[in-house]
Scaffold this motif. Sequence first.
Motif, PDB file in Angstrom:
ATOM      1  N   MET A  77       0.823  -1.201   0.000  1.00 33.16           N
ATOM      2  CA  MET A  77       0.000   0.000   0.000  1.00 33.16           C
ATOM      3  C   MET A  77       0.864   1.260   0.000  1.00 33.16           C
ATOM      4  N   ALA A  78       1.941   1.240   0.788  1.00 33.57           N
ATOM      5  CA  ALA A  78       2.815   2.406   0.855  1.00 33.57           C
ATOM      6  C   ALA A  78       3.498   2.654  -0.485  1.00 33.57           C
ATOM      7  N   ARG A  79       3.961   1.593  -1.125  1.00 33.17           N
ATOM      8  CA  ARG A  79       4.588   1.727  -2.448  1.00 33.17           C
ATOM      9  C   ARG A  79       3.608   2.331  -3.451  1.00 33.17           C
ATOM     10  N   TYR A  80       2.383   1.841  -3.426  1.00 30.44           N
ATOM     11  CA  TYR A  80       1.389   2.363  -4.359  1.00 30.44           C
ATOM     12  C   TYR A  80       1.093   3.830  -4.067  1.00 30.44           C
ATOM     13  N   THR A 175      -7.193   7.183  -3.658  1.00 27.32           N
ATOM     14  CA  THR A 175      -7.371   8.468  -2.975  1.00 27.32           C
ATOM     15  C   THR A 175      -6.125   8.826  -2.171  1.00 27.32           C
ATOM     16  N   GLU A 176      -5.573   7.845  -1.453  1.00 26.69           N
ATOM     17  CA  GLU A 176      -4.363   8.110  -0.676  1.00 26.69           C
ATOM     18  C   GLU A 176      -3.179   8.438  -1.584  1.00 26.69           C
ATOM     19  N   ARG A 177      -3.103   7.768  -2.727  1.00 21.29           N
ATOM     20  CA  ARG A 177      -2.017   8.049  -3.669  1.00 21.29           C
ATOM     21  C   ARG A 177      -2.079   9.509  -4.141  1.00 21.29           C
ATOM     22  N   THR A 178      -3.286   9.965  -4.424  1.00 22.77           N
ATOM     23  CA  THR A 178      -3.460  11.351  -4.853  1.00 22.77           C
ATOM     24  C   THR A 178      -3.038  12.323  -3.757  1.00 22.77           C
ATOM     25  N   GLU A 179      -3.435  12.031  -2.522  1.00 23.07           N
ATOM     26  CA  GLU A 179      -3.118  12.929  -1.417  1.00 23.07           C
ATOM     27  C   GLU A 179      -1.626  12.936  -1.089  1.00 23.07           C
ATOM     28  N   ILE A 180      -1.014  11.753  -1.082  1.00 24.84           N
ATOM     29  CA  ILE A 180       0.418  11.676  -0.810  1.00 24.84           C
ATOM     30  C   ILE A 180       1.201  12.382  -1.922  1.00 24.84           C
ATOM     31  N   GLY A 181       0.766  12.195  -3.172  1.00 19.07           N
ATOM     32  CA  GLY A 181       1.428  12.861  -4.290  1.00 19.07           C
ATOM     33  C   GLY A 181       1.376  14.370  -4.167  1.00 19.07           C
ATOM     34  N   ALA A 182       0.232  14.891  -3.752  1.00 17.51           N
ATOM     35  CA  ALA A 182       0.092  16.336  -3.573  1.00 17.51           C
ATOM     36  C   ALA A 182       0.995  16.833  -2.441  1.00 17.51           C
TER      37      ALA A 182
END
Length: 202
Positions: A77-80, A175-182
């Motif tokens: 999950m963290a990698r993604y 959703t988490e990927r989008t937030e972490i990316g931002a």
Amino acid sequence: MPSKSLNRRHFVFTGLTGLALTALPASAFAQTEASAKALVNSVVAEINRVIASGKSENAMLRDFEKIFAQYADVPIMARYALGADARTASPAQLKQFTNAFQGYISRKYGRRFREFIGGQVDVRNARKIRAGYEVRTRVKLQGSSPFEVTFLVSNKSGRDKFYNMFIEGVNLLLTERTEIGAMLDARGGNLNQLIKDLNRTA
């Protein structure tokens, strides 16, 4: 603007996403529909046990993180969530990010689990998918109509763990990927700074 009910559902069950994650090379046993459903039942039972414990919020958050680490595939999950930057991170950075992500998710959503009191989650059915099993549940919180939450379960870590959830079709890992990316973009791509901030956030 999202309704209060939808926001409530999002926070309560995104927290479930935060419950457990590490990719080890090979499966230690053959995954079955029954084992995938048992995993989801265990997650729900553990959450209810912590909520009913009467512990302080900090103690409950520590317990939620333990549940997250036990039942979810955190490294995957963290990698993604980190996206393309996971490929350029050093092994040490990736390990640090995974640990920070685990704590961040546990704190971020663990505080919302009190809203789960009096709710009910029924595991309904499961079906085989390419990466494991899809387990569908029916959720009813006090004061809201029932809705569907789907867990994706795999045993690529050596035993059954969930690696994503869908709430009424909303992909929580995406959703988490989008937030972490931002968050990473806001820090100019500085992964070390993001790791430090995740350890202090929520």
